[in-house]
Design a protein around this motif. Structure first.
Motif, short mmCIF file in Angstrom:
data_model
loop_
_atom_site.label_atom_id
_atom_site.label_comp_id
_atom_site.label_asym_id
_atom_site.label_seq_id
_atom_site.Cartn_x
_atom_site.Cartn_y
_atom_site.Cartn_z
N GLN A 52 0.61 -1.23 0.09
CA GLN A 52 0.07 -0.08 0.00
C GLN A 52 0.69 1.30 -0.05
O GLN A 52 2.04 1.32 0.35
CB GLN A 52 -1.01 0.11 1.16
CG GLN A 52 -0.28 -0.36 2.41
CD GLN A 52 -1.17 -0.42 3.56
OE1 GLN A 52 -1.61 -1.52 3.68
NE2 GLN A 52 -1.31 0.40 4.45
N GLN A 53 0.21 2.38 -0.39
CA GLN A 53 0.74 3.65 -0.37
C GLN A 53 0.54 4.30 1.01
O GLN A 53 -0.56 4.04 1.65
CB GLN A 53 -0.16 4.50 -1.37
CG GLN A 53 0.54 4.68 -2.68
CD GLN A 53 -0.29 5.81 -3.43
OE1 GLN A 53 -1.56 5.44 -3.87
NE2 GLN A 53 0.21 6.73 -4.15
N GLY A 54 1.36 5.33 1.43
CA GLY A 54 1.19 5.89 2.77
C GLY A 54 2.03 7.02 2.87
O GLY A 54 2.55 7.60 1.86
N SER A 55 2.13 7.56 3.89
CA SER A 55 3.16 8.68 4.21
C SER A 55 3.61 8.69 5.62
O SER A 55 2.99 8.04 6.58
CB SER A 55 2.62 10.14 3.95
OG SER A 55 1.82 10.54 5.11
N ARG A 56 4.62 9.22 5.71
CA ARG A 56 5.44 9.18 7.03
C ARG A 56 6.16 10.54 7.30
O ARG A 56 6.81 10.80 6.29
CB ARG A 56 6.61 8.01 6.79
CG ARG A 56 7.68 7.78 7.84
CD ARG A 56 7.58 7.20 9.14
NE ARG A 56 7.02 5.97 9.21
CZ ARG A 56 7.63 4.77 9.90
NH1 ARG A 56 8.70 4.91 10.30
NH2 ARG A 56 7.03 3.58 9.95
N SER A 57 6.31 10.65 8.61
CA SER A 57 7.23 12.00 8.74
C SER A 57 8.64 11.62 9.42
O SER A 57 8.86 10.97 10.54
CB SER A 57 6.34 12.90 9.88
OG SER A 57 7.10 14.09 10.40
N PHE A 58 9.63 11.69 8.51
CA PHE A 58 11.02 11.57 9.00
C PHE A 58 11.60 12.82 9.61
O PHE A 58 12.74 12.61 10.40
CB PHE A 58 11.87 11.13 7.74
CG PHE A 58 11.37 9.75 7.06
CD1 PHE A 58 11.66 8.51 7.52
CD2 PHE A 58 10.74 9.83 5.90
CE1 PHE A 58 11.17 7.49 7.05
CE2 PHE A 58 10.05 8.35 5.56
CZ PHE A 58 10.39 7.47 5.96
N PHE A 59 10.89 13.83 8.91
CA PHE A 59 11.44 15.12 9.80
C PHE A 59 10.45 15.82 10.45
O PHE A 59 9.35 15.83 9.81
CB PHE A 59 12.28 15.78 8.71
CG PHE A 59 13.33 15.23 8.18
CD1 PHE A 59 14.63 15.02 8.72
CD2 PHE A 59 13.25 14.76 6.85
CE1 PHE A 59 15.75 14.48 8.01
CE2 PHE A 59 14.27 14.20 6.16
CZ PHE A 59 15.58 14.18 6.79
#
Ligand code: C2O
Ligand code: CU
Ligand code: CU
Length: 492
Positions: A66-73
């Motif tokens: 699946q597609q997603g998003s993540r906050s690395f900063f």
């Protein structure tokens, strides 16, 4: 009067603005301190994937791509891919002899495949470039585990798509246990004294998005990131109990070679290579892992004071040096795990039992097909002068036989590219590197090996149980995607 009220108003306005700036400064300052301070984010441990079959002793898993998003900063989001989540995937844990079934659902807007790296499975369930799962479709591999305890992994493998999809986050661990691993006194409580460390590097654009291949240099050398992440987090901290800790290391990067050690250069023991336990623990102070390789190590925190910290140092070769993560020793004891002298017995394959030697030359060619020379634009990455063609079988191997493969990295002039050779279907053993016995840390079951420019490595493999078409390729994913891959068919 008017002038005075004007001044008073001005003063009020000025004071308000200064106060506002001050407050903003405080807020942003606090924000920075909180999110930029390294080694405060706890290391996430990928969850063990739930077995949906609680009755029969077989396993039934479900994996959604699946597609997603993540906050690395802080304050920035990165578009990502993941298995059953936003980034990376759960750990699949099975037992030798177990029958397993996996429902893979591709919810992406593009094709993918899921390859079980290091697993010995029928060719049609291997998940290589021939087993495409189209956007919106699903795939249902079923096979029986037929190999000893090991730390393997899974990742996409579509033609020309592997590098970018792995970069977006598609990778997970696949752990096999067996009688040997269950009976050894080693640390083996997942998430307590037994931790997977998926090590990867990434490069980002200013808006937080991943900066994948940008031009020809990246395509040739592979993408080298200037941020290091462990289990998908930059600069994590792991609280560890006092005692022996087992780490299952995966170089999950697209192309980097990692040199791994601890900040105080303390020694540790390696207990497993790619395909499982070594015969005896190997004492080391550092370890080299090329892209795709795994290693299990045991490190002793028994003499560290509660509250003390230790950094894991990862150096790219060539590239950056990172304080990859921190271990903080807590005031708890492990359950008294031990390091046995003998781990397992390995069935060493003998040169005298081989039926054939095949030669493979990994080479960078110019567009016209001539070997690379100074000033030429490098265009093709080849094995035996050929670029991957899914319609062509490069080698035919007889089922049940043992062979020697001699692999040479023929790098000339400007193009000194290290390669990371990987074979599907088998766990091989290294006979020699440039005619010399491999070092102790490479003695064991392997499926991926570093081959430096100019090096010639001989490996020995047995092709058992399954017929069909499998891949061999460079695990620098940008090289694989550019065609440094071939197909071997096991025939009866
Ligand atoms: Cu890990 Cu053919 O790949
Ligand atoms: Cu593989
Ligand atoms: Cu390569």
């Amino acid at each position: 009067m008017r002038y005075r009220s004007y001044v008073v108003r001005l003063q009020v306005i000025m004071t308000t603005i200064i106060l506002l700036i001050f407050v903003l400064f405080l807020i942003s300052g606090a924000g920075n301190a909180e999110t930029i301070k390294p080694f405060t984010t706890p290391l996430p441990v990928p969850p063990i994937l739930e077995n949906l079959d609680t009755e029969s002793g077989s396993a039934h898993f479900r994996l959604a791509v699946q597609q997603g998003s993540r906050s690395f900063f802080p304050g920035m989001n990165t578009n990502t891919f993941g298995y059953n989540g936003n980034f990376l995937g759960p750990t699949i844990r099975v037992r030798n002899g177990q029958k397993i079934k996996i429902d893979v659902i591709n919810t992406l807007k593009e094709n993918t495949t899921v390859h079980w790296h290091g697993l010995h499975v029928p060719a049609k369930w291997d998940g290589g470039p021939r087993q495409v799962i189209e956007a919106g479709e699903s795939w249902h591999p079923e096979f029986t585990i037929r190999q000893p305890a090991a730390t393997l992994w899974y990742h996409p493998h579509g033609m020309g798509l592997t590098g970018e999809q792995v970069y977006m986050g598609l990778a997970g661990l696949f752990i096999i246990e067996d009688e040997v691993s269950e009976n050894l006194a080693l640390p083996k409580t997942y998430g307590f004294d037994d931790f997977p460390l998926i090590i990867q590097d990434r490069r980002f654009f200013e808006d937080g998005s991943f900066a994948y291949v940008q031009g020809m240099m990246d395509a040739m050398h592979g993408v080298i990131g200037n941020h290091l992440m462990v289990n998908g987090v930059i600069d994590p901290n792991l609280d560890v109990p006092k005692g022996l800790i087992r780490l299952r290391l995966l170089n999950g990067s697209n192309s980097s070679i990692y040199h791994i050690r601890f900040a105080d250069n303390r020694s540790f023991h390696q207990i497993a290579t790619d395909g499982g336990f070594q015969e005896n623990p190997v004492l080391l102070t550092s370890l080299l892992l090329s892209a795709g390789e795994r290693s299990e190590i045991v490190i002793d925190f028994g003499n560290d004071k509660a509250g003390s910290t230790l950094k894991l140092i990862v150096t790219q070769n060539p590239g950056y040096q990172f304080e990859a993560m921190q271990f903080t020793v807590i005031d708890t004891q492990t359950k008294g795990a031990k390091l046995p002298d003998q781990l397992t017995a390995i069935d060493w394959m003998k040169e005298s039992k081989t039926v054939k030697t095949r030669r493979f030359v990994m080479e960078t060619m110019s567009m016209g097909g001539a070997p690379m020379r100074m000033g030429m634009a490098p265009r093709r990455l080849t094995i035996n002068g050929k670029n991957m063609d899914i319609g062509r079988i490069d080698e035919q191997v007889k089922l049940g036989t043992t062979e020697i493969w001699e692999i040479t990295n023929s790098s000339r002039m400007m193009m000194q590219l290290p390669h990371s050779m990987h074979l599907h279907d088998v766990q091989f053993q290294i006979l020699d590197r440039n005619g010399i016995q491999p070092p102790p840390e490479e003695k064991g079951r392997k499926d991926t090996i570093l081959i430096l420019p100019g090096e010639r490595v001989r490996i020995i493999s047995r092709f058992a149980d399954y017929t069909g078409v499998y891949m061999y390729h460079c695990h620098v994913l940008e090289h694989e995607d550019k065609g440094m891959m071939g197909q071997f068919e096991v025939i009866d």
